[in-house]
Design an enzyme around this catalytic site. Sequence first.
Site, short mmCIF file in Angstrom:
data_model
loop_
_atom_site.label_atom_id
_atom_site.label_comp_id
_atom_site.label_asym_id
_atom_site.label_seq_id
_atom_site.Cartn_x
_atom_site.Cartn_y
_atom_site.Cartn_z
N THR A 107 0.82 -1.21 0.00
CA THR A 107 0.00 0.00 0.00
C THR A 107 0.85 1.26 0.00
O THR A 107 0.53 2.25 -0.68
CB THR A 107 -0.93 0.00 1.23
N PHE A 154 -2.87 -7.86 4.32
CA PHE A 154 -1.45 -7.57 4.51
C PHE A 154 -0.99 -6.29 3.80
O PHE A 154 0.13 -6.22 3.30
CB PHE A 154 -0.59 -8.77 4.05
N CYS A 155 -1.87 -5.29 3.75
CA CYS A 155 -1.55 -4.01 3.10
C CYS A 155 -1.10 -4.22 1.65
O CYS A 155 -0.17 -3.57 1.18
CB CYS A 155 -0.48 -3.26 3.88
N ASN A 156 -1.75 -5.14 0.97
CA ASN A 156 -1.42 -5.42 -0.43
C ASN A 156 -2.70 -5.78 -1.17
O ASN A 156 -2.95 -6.94 -1.49
CB ASN A 156 -0.40 -6.55 -0.53
#
Length: 854
Positions: A149, A422-424
């Site tokens: 992110t 997972f911030c993806n």
Amino acid sequence: METQSLQDFQDLCNFESFKSFWHYYGYGVDQQELIDREFKRIKGVTYLDHAGTTLFPESQIKGFYDDISRNVYGNPHSHNPSSRLTHDTVESVRYRILEHFNTCPEEYSVIFTSGCTAALKLVADTFPWKAASNEGPGSQFCYLTDNHTSVVGIRSVTSLQGVGRVSVLPHEVETRAKKPPTQTNGEEECSVPHLFCYPAQSNFSGRKYPLSYVKGIQSQQLYPACEHRGRWFVLLDAACFVSCSPLDLSQYPADFVPISFYKMFGFPTGLGALLVKNEAAEILRKTYFGGVTAAAYLVAENFFVPKPNVVSRFEDGTVSFLDIISLHHGFETLRKLTGSMLNIQLHTFGLARYTYIVLSCLCHDNGKPVAQIHCDNDFHNIAEQGAILNFSLLDCHGQTVGYSQVDKMASLFNIHIRTGCFCNTGACQHYLAISNQNVKSNLHAGHICGDNIDLIEGRPTGSIRVSFGYMSSFEDCQNFLRFVVNCFVHKPLILDQERLTKLKSAKPMESVESYDVPSIPNGHLGHENGHVNIPSPERITPSENTVSEEGKNNGSRHTLTNLFIYPVKSCGSFEVTEWPLGPQGLLYDRLWMVVNENGVCLSQKREPKLCLIHPVICLASNTLQLQVSGMEAVTVPLETSLANSDLRTSQSKVCGDRVQTVDCGEEVSAWLSEFLGKPCLLIRQRPEFLRDMKFGRGKAGDCGPTALSLVNEAQFLLINRASVSFLQEHIASRHDSENEGTWHDMEQLIQRFRANLVISGQEAFAEDDWSHLTVGDTQFQVIGRCGRCQVIGIDQKSATRTQEPLRSLSECRSGKVTFGVYLAHQSARNTTAVPVLSVGACVIPQISESTDKP
């Protein structure tokens, strides 16, 4: 059937079975013993979130605690002793970071940040984005969809500046590659800057993307660079990659490399860095300026000049210096426990590969798989996959089990995993088949990133991730797999034997690229194959006297009365009557130095007891012996063989210069540590390393490039007995209690000035006016005067500190504290003979045309 499948699974969950899948485990020691010693706090815990943060070993924290307990670290922006210690230690850590990534300060700079995200934001805010206009195309911000992110967030900056944006699917980089755009006749070279960002390793799936993309994008051979003219820069997000894999920036010279250190060491948190290629740093444009970034500015006028140094321009305010100092202990502990990043990579990949194979073969009683693994490979190639396994668990009907449920169950078994996206988001969408509309509707349904809403209308919003670190063990894999079987398999368990046989029979690609130590400059004068070629003193033939009669008559005749070398920087002197010159000064003068556990040079300013260590050089036996009263002497060889794998190379700092050194071994380290009462090492300058004297410090040089050893300023230091006598009389005239009966010994006072050459003379400070001199048949140029510090206040016989002679020197020199002059050797032409200096030799000076004698 149930019994057979269960037995097969139990057979898989033993160490012998693991070894049949992978040969590399541990680091030459019992892995469980390592865990019991260094990670007592995780007893009974199965920790599998190393991609979130790895764990720090106890010896790392103890080493850091001992360090800050022994040393006073002040704000590095001052000039007092504690501040200088901090500054030098921080610089030493910068060198250690660059060395770890196989590069050097000439190629890269280390800008400390609060983490990887802050490093990314720094690039976003300072990159010279160019908006498209009628005059031509603008910049392109391009990023792989499988990016964190914090990388994708750069587009928030670019969108405000009218910059083009291209999101690139992983397969497009190579499949859409073509020849780079060419110029038309008369068209000028396009210099529009573009930025391509991609992860070295996906933090979602652990997929490793080719590091060769770096040069491929920079040379515009790959998509999207091949479609846009201009200058392409590459940002390689290495935060996930470097936790378990070696990164060689000499082979893959990305322009910007953000990292977070807790991913590597577990401690400290809140500290990262941007490794920036120096030539790329020149294009960055910073608008805000904070403390210590300014060379000069005005308050009432818009006038500001940044500091020229890259690091100084971008590190606003005071860096987190204690956290930075702790990094040394992180690197050192990692080396001691594992040996290398390559060993870590082999160990962790093996655990991930084993877990993947077993998990992918687990089936419910109806033959349906227990897990859907989100990856693009079969964990066959260590260059394509990291130590991360991402998956979703499925029930016996093939429906996804919510990750929140799995997380809660794992917590009951004290198994620590990570769940969510997972911030993806890009990778999450790809692997879980979540459309753009799904993301929007999920948000409308109340789901946001990081919450526990794991299923919406039966569709997963995230997945489960397990990841391994260097302290992970086979037992961690066992505990996790047994947990899955016990809690989520509809019994009886079935193993997919066909798949298991296929995966077992596939030999994994274990070869990885070599990870060598940084290359060292070659071509040191007077060296051959790493050794100095030195004739014995009695066989050295003096060169012909090349000083003209006019030069002789220009000054008075003096005599060389004493000759000192200081083999170990800041330790005692070794007095000789005759000695050869080497390529860096007197042979073996200051080729060694003592450093603390962080690689920072120890001087008498910090450790006065160093003067009590007396080095003795024996050319006949080719040894250096260190002697201290009350201790048995220790001996090291004069020439260090770099082929000895037990001796570590390192980089240190001397007088602002980076020097490359080699460790002299544990025996002398233990000897010094015992005497000084703290951990320290003896290091030697690498024979092939070249360090040139900086010109402009004193009088203009005409002797060409001058190689230095570990001296501060110049090859030689000369003092005049007449000057010492003058100062001695001045001290005696003060008649205070401190000086009474202390300064009558001329020889002890001479020792405080730590000169190489001591000469007789008639006039005090006459040497200040000399431009050149000849000692016997050897010519020297005077480089400048020696500015004195508090070291001359240390009695070289007792190591006690006094105010004198610094106080009197300042008085009698009208506030200036210079004493003695620096010399550089002027090699005689058309001769290969090694010059020798001898006590009793005639000294003939030449007077400088312009003098500024105080």
